[in-house]
Design an enzyme around this catalytic site. Structure first.
Site, PDB file in Angstrom:
ATOM      1  N   HIS A  53      -0.844  -4.748   6.595  1.00 11.29           N
ATOM      2  CA  HIS A  53      -0.308  -3.425   6.317  1.00 11.29           C
ATOM      3  C   HIS A  53       1.016  -3.237   7.054  1.00 11.29           C
ATOM      4  O   HIS A  53       1.436  -4.066   7.855  1.00 11.29           O
ATOM      5  CB  HIS A  53      -1.317  -2.355   6.725  1.00 11.29           C
ATOM      6  CG  HIS A  53      -2.561  -2.348   5.888  1.00 11.29           C
ATOM      7  ND1 HIS A  53      -3.568  -1.424   6.041  1.00 11.29           N
ATOM      8  CD2 HIS A  53      -2.955  -3.150   4.860  1.00 11.29           C
ATOM      9  CE1 HIS A  53      -4.535  -1.653   5.165  1.00 11.29           C
ATOM     10  NE2 HIS A  53      -4.187  -2.708   4.455  1.00 11.29           N
ATOM     11  N   GLU A  55       2.030  -1.295   9.487  1.00  9.41           N
ATOM     12  CA  GLU A  55       2.043  -1.246  10.949  1.00  9.41           C
ATOM     13  C   GLU A  55       1.975  -2.649  11.552  1.00  9.41           C
ATOM     14  O   GLU A  55       2.688  -2.966  12.531  1.00  9.41           O
ATOM     15  CB  GLU A  55       0.859  -0.409  11.456  1.00  9.41           C
ATOM     16  CG  GLU A  55       0.890   1.030  10.978  1.00  9.41           C
ATOM     17  CD  GLU A  55       0.131   1.263   9.687  1.00  9.41           C
ATOM     18  OE1 GLU A  55      -0.406   2.371   9.514  1.00  9.41           O
ATOM     19  OE2 GLU A  55       0.059   0.330   8.839  1.00  9.41           O
ATOM     20  N   CYS A  90      -5.555  -0.450  11.329  1.00 11.64           N
ATOM     21  CA  CYS A  90      -4.191  -0.418  11.874  1.00 11.64           C
ATOM     22  C   CYS A  90      -4.093   0.448  13.121  1.00 11.64           C
ATOM     23  O   CYS A  90      -3.269   0.196  14.002  1.00 11.64           O
ATOM     24  CB  CYS A  90      -3.221   0.083  10.810  1.00 11.64           C
ATOM     25  SG  CYS A  90      -2.972  -1.089   9.458  1.00 11.64           S
ATOM     26  N   SER A 174      10.175   0.112 -35.150  1.00 15.06           N
ATOM     27  CA  SER A 174      10.503   0.827 -33.908  1.00 15.06           C
ATOM     28  C   SER A 174      11.308  -0.025 -32.930  1.00 15.06           C
ATOM     29  O   SER A 174      11.695   0.469 -31.865  1.00 15.06           O
ATOM     30  CB  SER A 174       9.219   1.296 -33.219  1.00 15.06           C
ATOM     31  OG  SER A 174       8.412   0.187 -32.842  1.00 15.06           O
ATOM     32  N   ASP A 206       1.612  -4.814 -33.544  1.00 18.67           N
ATOM     33  CA  ASP A 206       2.728  -5.467 -32.842  1.00 18.67           C
ATOM     34  C   ASP A 206       2.354  -6.761 -32.130  1.00 18.67           C
ATOM     35  O   ASP A 206       3.249  -7.509 -31.735  1.00 18.67           O
ATOM     36  CB  ASP A 206       3.334  -4.503 -31.813  1.00 18.67           C
ATOM     37  CG  ASP A 206       3.868  -3.227 -32.446  1.00 18.67           C
ATOM     38  OD1 ASP A 206       4.185  -3.263 -33.653  1.00 18.67           O
ATOM     39  OD2 ASP A 206       3.956  -2.206 -31.735  1.00 18.67           O
ATOM     40  N   GLU A 301       1.400   3.162 -22.938  1.00 16.91           N
ATOM     41  CA  GLU A 301       2.356   2.836 -23.996  1.00 16.91           C
ATOM     42  C   GLU A 301       1.546   2.658 -25.273  1.00 16.91           C
ATOM     43  O   GLU A 301       1.023   1.580 -25.539  1.00 16.91           O
ATOM     44  CB  GLU A 301       3.150   1.573 -23.661  1.00 16.91           C
ATOM     45  CG  GLU A 301       4.079   1.733 -22.469  1.00 16.91           C
ATOM     46  CD  GLU A 301       5.109   0.626 -22.372  1.00 16.91           C
ATOM     47  OE1 GLU A 301       5.501   0.070 -23.417  1.00 16.91           O
ATOM     48  OE2 GLU A 301       5.511   0.312 -21.234  1.00 16.91           O
TER      49      GLU A 301
END
Length: 373
Positions: A53, A55, A90, A174, A206, A301
């Site tokens: 992380h 820290e 942390c 499109s 598509d 989408e």
């Protein structure tokens, strides 16, 4: 506390933004450690899940530079964690290093933390200040806060359309209404999401990849498909190695459906039966199911039917709209909803950003009240 530009918390927020494509499903966090005279001793941001992380990265940077951090101040954009996950707490690392003060932007909404990190720091004699940069940190982690507080991802609906709102011509054409610059920008929004959601109509029409290609990213977002009748072809291009794929269907399970499910699972998909009352996928339940799978931000989408269904059921939090400076006339609009009888029935939005992207306009509009959690 009023922030000024030189405040180290701004530097920490800038570092947190570098974790935008990296840290999912963990929050985007930055940390800057300074000496009493303001010298920066170490800095870092949260790495990929399972990695250190912010820290710990900052402490390691300080150690590598030969700096003594005893009595130093750690500026961090989220409460230091207090639980053992893939990495250690942390707050314990900061205490062990001898940090004298922690300035944190906001409390961690994770129930496993939720103030416990601050409590352990204070119990160890570390001074704690909370608040600087809170709004910025929360915005950067809006999906993480949504998942922890609401139990659902933050849903962002992306649409590319003409200035008169046409998303596709009457014959379905499109590609491409908006510019390459807008498409690259859209891929950056894909990259920051934990998952991309689409509908079976888009898959069949598509055969899309729906992955991130236009920007560099160390990870691909998961793919989520709403497929009521389980029609996703096992040979579809969307099955990409290393990317999780979740397919939600609603059709009654019989021998044919079971065979389709098995074929998709053999391609690596997780197939979930989630029927709603109308015989279609229960979209609200889908969001609740994605949260424990670690989905913070869900990037949609899809076609006008699924867009309309999500909006109609009140499941969309904000719209990401790219508008090209052209008029296309009749065709498929951005969403399909029933005609309204009064103007007051319209969905109220707040503009959160309006910018030029190449020749196009990018509008980020948030549904009013959706971020009050």
């Amino acid at each position: 506390m009023t922030l000024t530009a030189p405040s180290p918390i701004y530097q920490a927020l800038g570092l947190a933004a570098q974790a935008l494509f990296v840290s999912n499903p963990n929050p985007r966090v930055g940390c800057v450690i300074t000496a009493p005279d303001g010298e920066v001793l170490g800095e870092g941001f949260t790495q990929q899940a399972g990695g250190p992380h912010a820290e710990v990265m900052a402490l390691r940077a300080a150690q590598a530079a030969g700096h003594d951090v005893r009595g130093a101040t750690a500026y961090v954009t989220l409460e230091p964690c207090a639980h053992q996950g893939r990495t250690g707490p942390c707050c314990d690392a900061l205490i062990a290093a001898g940090i004298g003060k922690v300035v944190a932007s906001v409390e961690d909404p994770n129930p496993l933390v939720a103030g416990q990190g601050f409590a352990r720091l204070r119990a160890a004699g570390v001074a704690v200040e909370v608040g600087p940069g809170a709004q910025e940190s929360r915005e950067l982690n809006i999906g993480f806060f949504s998942r922890m507080v609401r139990g659902t991802p933050w849903v962002r609906l992306k649409v590319a359309a003409s200035l008169d709102g046409t998303m596709a011509l009457h014959n379905g054409a499109s590609q491409w209404i908006t510019s390459p610059a807008s498409r690259a920008d859209g891929h950056a929004w894909r990259a920051r999401a934990c998952a991309v959601l689409t509908g079976i109509g888009t898959v069949l029409a598509d055969n899309p990849l729906l992955n991130v290609r236009e920007v560099a990213t160390p990870r691909q977002p998961h793919l989520v498909i709403v497929d009521s009748r389980l029609q996703t072809p096992p040979g579809a291009s969307l099955f990409i190695a290393g990317r999780a794929c979740y397919i939600y269907f609603a059709a009654p399970i019989d021998a044919e459906i079971e065979a389709r499910r098995q074929a998709l699972e053999e391609r690596g998909a997780t197939v979930v039966h989630l029927p709603g009352a109308d015989g279609r996928v229960d979209l609200a339940a889908l969001l609740r199911d994605l949260a424990p799978r670690g989905v913070n931000e869900l990037h949609v989408e899809a076609g006008h039917r699924l867009n309309g269904a999500l909006l109609r059921e009140g499941l969309v939090d904000e719209l990401l709209l790219y508008q090209a400076p052209r008029l296309l006339g009749p065709g498929y609009g951005m969403l399909r909803i029933e005609p309204l009888e009064t103007l007051s029935q319209g969905l109220a939005l707040d503009f959160h950003g309006v910018e030029r992207v190449g020749p196009d306009l990018r509008v980020l509009a948030r549904v009013q009240g959706r971020d009050r959690f």
